[in-house]
Motif scaffolding. Structure first.
Motif, PDB file in Angstrom:
ATOM      1  N   ALA A 201       0.599 -11.781   1.139  1.00  0.00           N
ATOM      2  CA  ALA A 201       0.048 -10.417   0.641  1.00  0.00           C
ATOM      3  C   ALA A 201       0.547 -10.288  -0.914  1.00  0.00           C
ATOM      4  O   ALA A 201       1.580 -10.685  -1.148  1.00  0.00           O
ATOM      5  CB  ALA A 201       0.675  -9.221   1.343  1.00  0.00           C
ATOM      6  N   ASP A 244      -4.198  -6.221   8.275  1.00  0.00           N
ATOM      7  CA  ASP A 244      -3.046  -6.216   8.992  1.00  0.00           C
ATOM      8  C   ASP A 244      -1.716  -5.513   8.328  1.00  0.00           C
ATOM      9  O   ASP A 244      -0.656  -5.501   8.660  1.00  0.00           O
ATOM     10  CB  ASP A 244      -2.517  -7.850   9.123  1.00  0.00           C
ATOM     11  CG  ASP A 244      -2.748  -8.529   7.833  1.00  0.00           C
ATOM     12  OD1 ASP A 244      -3.451  -8.266   7.063  1.00  0.00           O
ATOM     13  OD2 ASP A 244      -1.973  -9.603   7.672  1.00  0.00           O
ATOM     14  N   VAL A 245      -1.896  -5.063   6.969  1.00  0.00           N
ATOM     15  CA  VAL A 245      -0.675  -4.111   6.395  1.00  0.00           C
ATOM     16  C   VAL A 245      -1.510  -3.191   5.651  1.00  0.00           C
ATOM     17  O   VAL A 245      -2.104  -3.304   4.537  1.00  0.00           O
ATOM     18  CB  VAL A 245      -0.193  -5.167   5.425  1.00  0.00           C
ATOM     19  CG1 VAL A 245       1.286  -4.416   5.001  1.00  0.00           C
ATOM     20  CG2 VAL A 245       0.130  -6.537   5.543  1.00  0.00           C
ATOM     21  N   ASP A 247      -2.410   0.131   3.645  1.00  0.00           N
ATOM     22  CA  ASP A 247      -2.016   0.428   2.290  1.00  0.00           C
ATOM     23  C   ASP A 247      -0.927   1.682   2.339  1.00  0.00           C
ATOM     24  O   ASP A 247      -0.061   1.894   1.515  1.00  0.00           O
ATOM     25  CB  ASP A 247      -2.993   0.925   1.386  1.00  0.00           C
ATOM     26  CG  ASP A 247      -3.655  -0.143   0.719  1.00  0.00           C
ATOM     27  OD1 ASP A 247      -3.099  -1.467   0.888  1.00  0.00           O
ATOM     28  OD2 ASP A 247      -4.815  -0.025   0.331  1.00  0.00           O
ATOM     29  N   ARG A 249       1.952   1.510   4.219  1.00  0.00           N
ATOM     30  CA  ARG A 249       3.074   0.910   4.002  1.00  0.00           C
ATOM     31  C   ARG A 249       3.760   0.451   2.780  1.00  0.00           C
ATOM     32  O   ARG A 249       4.820   0.093   2.500  1.00  0.00           O
ATOM     33  CB  ARG A 249       3.158  -0.385   4.902  1.00  0.00           C
ATOM     34  CG  ARG A 249       3.294   0.055   6.359  1.00  0.00           C
ATOM     35  CD  ARG A 249       3.381  -1.477   7.072  1.00  0.00           C
ATOM     36  NE  ARG A 249       4.398  -2.170   6.938  1.00  0.00           N
ATOM     37  CZ  ARG A 249       4.388  -3.574   7.208  1.00  0.00           C
ATOM     38  NH1 ARG A 249       3.428  -3.991   8.098  1.00  0.00           N
ATOM     39  NH2 ARG A 249       5.405  -4.114   7.020  1.00  0.00           N
ATOM     40  N   LEU A 253       7.300  -0.910   1.281  1.00  0.00           N
ATOM     41  CA  LEU A 253       7.497  -2.475   0.445  1.00  0.00           C
ATOM     42  C   LEU A 253       8.136  -2.182  -0.849  1.00  0.00           C
ATOM     43  O   LEU A 253       8.708  -2.779  -1.258  1.00  0.00           O
ATOM     44  CB  LEU A 253       6.125  -2.905   0.531  1.00  0.00           C
ATOM     45  CG  LEU A 253       5.638  -3.436   1.999  1.00  0.00           C
ATOM     46  CD1 LEU A 253       4.169  -3.825   1.823  1.00  0.00           C
ATOM     47  CD2 LEU A 253       6.343  -4.459   2.482  1.00  0.00           C
ATOM     48  N   LEU A 282       4.438 -12.644   5.276  1.00  0.00           N
ATOM     49  CA  LEU A 282       4.545 -11.794   6.252  1.00  0.00           C
ATOM     50  C   LEU A 282       5.109 -12.474   7.192  1.00  0.00           C
ATOM     51  O   LEU A 282       4.599 -12.987   8.156  1.00  0.00           O
ATOM     52  CB  LEU A 282       3.451 -10.673   6.284  1.00  0.00           C
ATOM     53  CG  LEU A 282       2.972 -10.107   5.183  1.00  0.00           C
ATOM     54  CD1 LEU A 282       1.717  -9.496   5.591  1.00  0.00           C
ATOM     55  CD2 LEU A 282       4.001  -9.053   4.837  1.00  0.00           C
ATOM     56  N   PRO A 287       8.886  -9.184   5.998  1.00  0.00           N
ATOM     57  CA  PRO A 287       8.433  -9.639   4.755  1.00  0.00           C
ATOM     58  C   PRO A 287       9.385 -10.039   3.679  1.00  0.00           C
ATOM     59  O   PRO A 287      10.509  -9.891   3.997  1.00  0.00           O
ATOM     60  CB  PRO A 287       7.741  -8.182   4.049  1.00  0.00           C
ATOM     61  CG  PRO A 287       8.032  -7.264   4.677  1.00  0.00           C
ATOM     62  CD  PRO A 287       8.532  -7.557   6.282  1.00  0.00           C
TER      63      PRO A 287
END
Ligand code: AMP
Ligand code: GLY
Length: 444
Positions: A201, A244-245, A247, A249, A253, A282, A287
Motif C-alpha cells: 500500500a 483491503d485497507v 481509508d 485506517r 497508519l 501488509l 504493516p
C-alpha cells in the motif's frame, strides 16, 4: 493577510505525476496559471498550464530564476533527483515557498541506509537488513537470512526509481543479484534485506515539518507483467481506494509511520516539508515500511488526485510555510486525511517497447483523443511532438490513462477499455491493474 490559495504555481518536473499535479492545481479556485519546468509537449496541452522547456531542473539557480521571473507564490517539486540536487534549499534561501523537503531531509529516500537508521530511531518497523560495501559480507548476510528460512531482497543503495531491486526466490538468485550490483552500482554499496510478503500500500502524506495529512491510499504495481511477473519497474499502474485497507485506517497508519518519522527528522534538525510517501507491505503480523520516498508517487499521484474532494493548492502552500493547521479545518487535521470523493480510480501505465531495460522512442501514438473522449484522463509521462505535430513515444513510461467510476470494478473496466484505445508500436501495459483487488473482495 497572506493568501490561502496560490494563484501562480511552478511545478518542477515533466512526467505523468507532474502532469496530474498540473491538471489538479490548474483547475482549482483562485488558480491563475500553472507553470511546469521543464514540463513536456503533452503537459503543455493542458488548459491554463504553460511549460518553460529550456531549463535544467537539476540546476538550482536556473529554477530559482524561473520562479522569480514568473512571480510564483509556490513551487512544487516532483522528482527525487531535483530534491537531491538541492533545488528546494536554493528556493528556500531565496525566500520562495516550496513544497518539497530539503536535500538533507530527502535522504530518507536517497539513502536506504539513512531510512533504516531514522526508522529504527523512530520505532517504525522495517524489514531487517543492512548495507554492505564488501561482497563477501553481503553474501554471508544473505546466506544467514536464507539459513533462517527466509528469502532475500537485494537493492541498489542509491536512487534507482524502484528499478534497482531484485526480489529473490532462492539464495542462488540472491547471490547472482549481489554480484551483479557490486559490478554496476556506482556507490559500491548494496543493501540486503529479509523478504517480507503481503499486499502493498502507498500512503502519501502532505507534511509541514510537524504535522501530516494523507491523500487517499493507493496500490502501485511494480512488476512489468500481469500477475506480478517480470522485472521491477517504476510502477505500471495504481488504483484507489484499497478494498483491503479502508481509508478510515489512515489516521492509525500515520501514527505508526509518518508522524514518528517526522518527529525524528525534526529532532535531527532536518524537518520534512513535502510529500512523505510510506511504501508499506501488509504482512500477517501488521504493516511494515519497505521504503520512504520524499515525494509524490508515480503513478499513484495520477490515481489519487482525481479522488480528492478539496483543493490541493492551499494545503501544499500551508505545508511549505510550515503550518497546515492554518488552512485545514481542525476536523480534517484530526482525521488525518484530506476529504475524498466517493468512487474509485484506476490508472494504467502505457510503457514503451523495451521498457524497463532499453525503452525505444520516436513512434507515433494514436487514439489519445478517443481515450479522452471515453471519459478517461490521459497524463503524459514520456511523449514528444513530432515535426508533423503527431504525438510520439519519448520515454520509458509514456502515458497513464486514468478512469474514474462508482466502484473499483467499473473503474477497472473503463481504464482497460481506454488503454486499449491508445496504440503505438510495441506499447505495453498490464491488463490486471485492480483485478486482484476485485477478486479478493469477491472471495470474502
Ligand atoms: P523499494 O524501491 O525498496 O520500494 O522496492 C521496490 C519493490 O520491491 C517494493 O515495492 C516491493 O514490491 C519489493 N520489495 C522491496 N523490499 C522488499 C522486501 N523487504 N520484501 C518484499 N518485497 C520487497
Ligand atoms: N510508484 C512508486 C514510486 O513512485 O516510487
Amino acid at each position: 493577510m497572506t493568501p490561502i490559495a496560490p494563484t501562480r504555481i511552478l511545478i518542477v518536473g515533466g512526467g505523468g505525476r507532474e502532469h496530474a499535479l498540473a491538471w489538479k492545481l490548474a483547475s482549482e479556485p483562485g488558480s491563475n496559471e500553472v507553470i511546469v519546468t521543464p514540463g513536456s509537449d503533452g503537459i503543455a496541452r493542458e488548459p491554463r498550464v504553460r511549460c518553460v522547456r529550456e531549463i535544467d531542473p537539476l540546476d538550482p539557480a536556473a529554477v530559482v530564476a524561473v520562479a522569480r521571473r514568473e512571480a510564483v507564490e509556490l513551487v512544487v517539486v516532483g522528482p527525487e533527483a531535483v530534491l537531491a540536487a538541492g533545488v528546494t534549499d536554493a528556493l528556500r534561501e531565496a525566500g520562495i515557498a516550496v513544497f518539497g523537503p530539503s536535500r538533507a531531509a530527502a535522504r530518507i529516500e536517497s539513502s536506504k541506509a539513512f531510512c533504516h537508521e531514522v526508522a529504527a530511531a523512530a520505532g517504525v518497523p522495517m524489514a531487517s537488513g543492512a548495507a554492505f560495501r564488501d561482497l563477501d559480507a553481503a553474501r554471508r548476510f544473505a546466506a544467514d537470512l536464507a539459513a533462517g528460512g527466509g528469502d532475500v531482497v537485494v537493492k541498489a543503495y542509491g536512487l534507482a526509481a524502484g528499478k534497482g531491486v531484485t526480489v529473490c526466490d532462492s539464495l542462488a538468485e540472491a547471490e547472482t543479484a549481489i554480484e551483479r550490483l557490486f559490478a554496476t552500482e556506482p556507490a559500491g554499496t548494496v543493501v540486503v534485506e529479509e523478504r517480507l510478503s503481503g499486499p502493498e500500500a502507498s500512503l502519501i502524506a502532505i507534511c509541514d515539518g510537524r504535522d501530516a495529512v494523507a491523500l487517499p491510499l493507493s496500490r502501485d504495481h511494480k512488476r512489468l507483467g500481469d500477475g506480478d511477473t517480470g522485472p521491477n519497474t517504476g510502477g505500471m499502474g495504481a488504483y484507489s481506494p484499497l478494498p483491503d485497507v479502508a481509508d478510515d485506517r489512515i489516521g492509525t497508519l500515520l501514527d505508526a509511520f509518518q508522524r514518528p518519522i517526522l518527529a525524528e527528522l525534526a529532532r535531527r534538525g532536518t524537518p520534512f516539508r513535502g510529500a512523505l510517501y510510506a511504501g508499506l507491505i501488509l504482512t500477517p503480523d501488521g504493516p511494515v515500511l519497505l521504503e520512504c520516498n520524499a515525494r509524490f508517487g508515480d503513478p499513484e499521484t495520477q490515481a489519487i488526485l482525481p479522488r480528492l474532494a478539496i483543493a490541493l493548492g492551499p494545503a501544499l502552500l500551508a505545508a511549505a510555510r510550515g503550518d497546515l493547521r492554518a488552512v485545514l479545518p481542525a476536523a480534517v487535521m484530526a482525521d488525518g486525511r484530506l476529504p475524498e470523493l466517493p468512487g474509485a480510480t484506476v490508472a494504467i501505465v502505457l510503457a514503451a517497447a523495451g521498457y524497463p531495460e532499453q525503452p525505444l522512442g520516436g513512434d507515433p501514438i494514436e487514439g489519445l483523443d478517443q481515450a479522452a473522449a471515453s471519459g478517461a484522463l490521459v497524463f503524459h509521462s514520456g511523449t514528444s511532438l513530432g515535426a508533423d505535430g503527431s504525438v510520439r513515444t519519448a520515454g520509458g513510461r509514456v502515458l497513464s490513462v486514468v478512469a474514474r467510476a462508482t466502484d473499483l470494478a467499473a473503474a477497472t473496466t473503463a481504464a482497460a477499455a481506454a488503454a486499449e484505445l491508445v496504440r503505438a508500436p510495441g506499447l505495453q501495459h498490464r491488463r490486471d491493474i485492480g483485478s486482484a483487488a476485485i477478486a479478493a473482495t469477491a472471495a470474502r
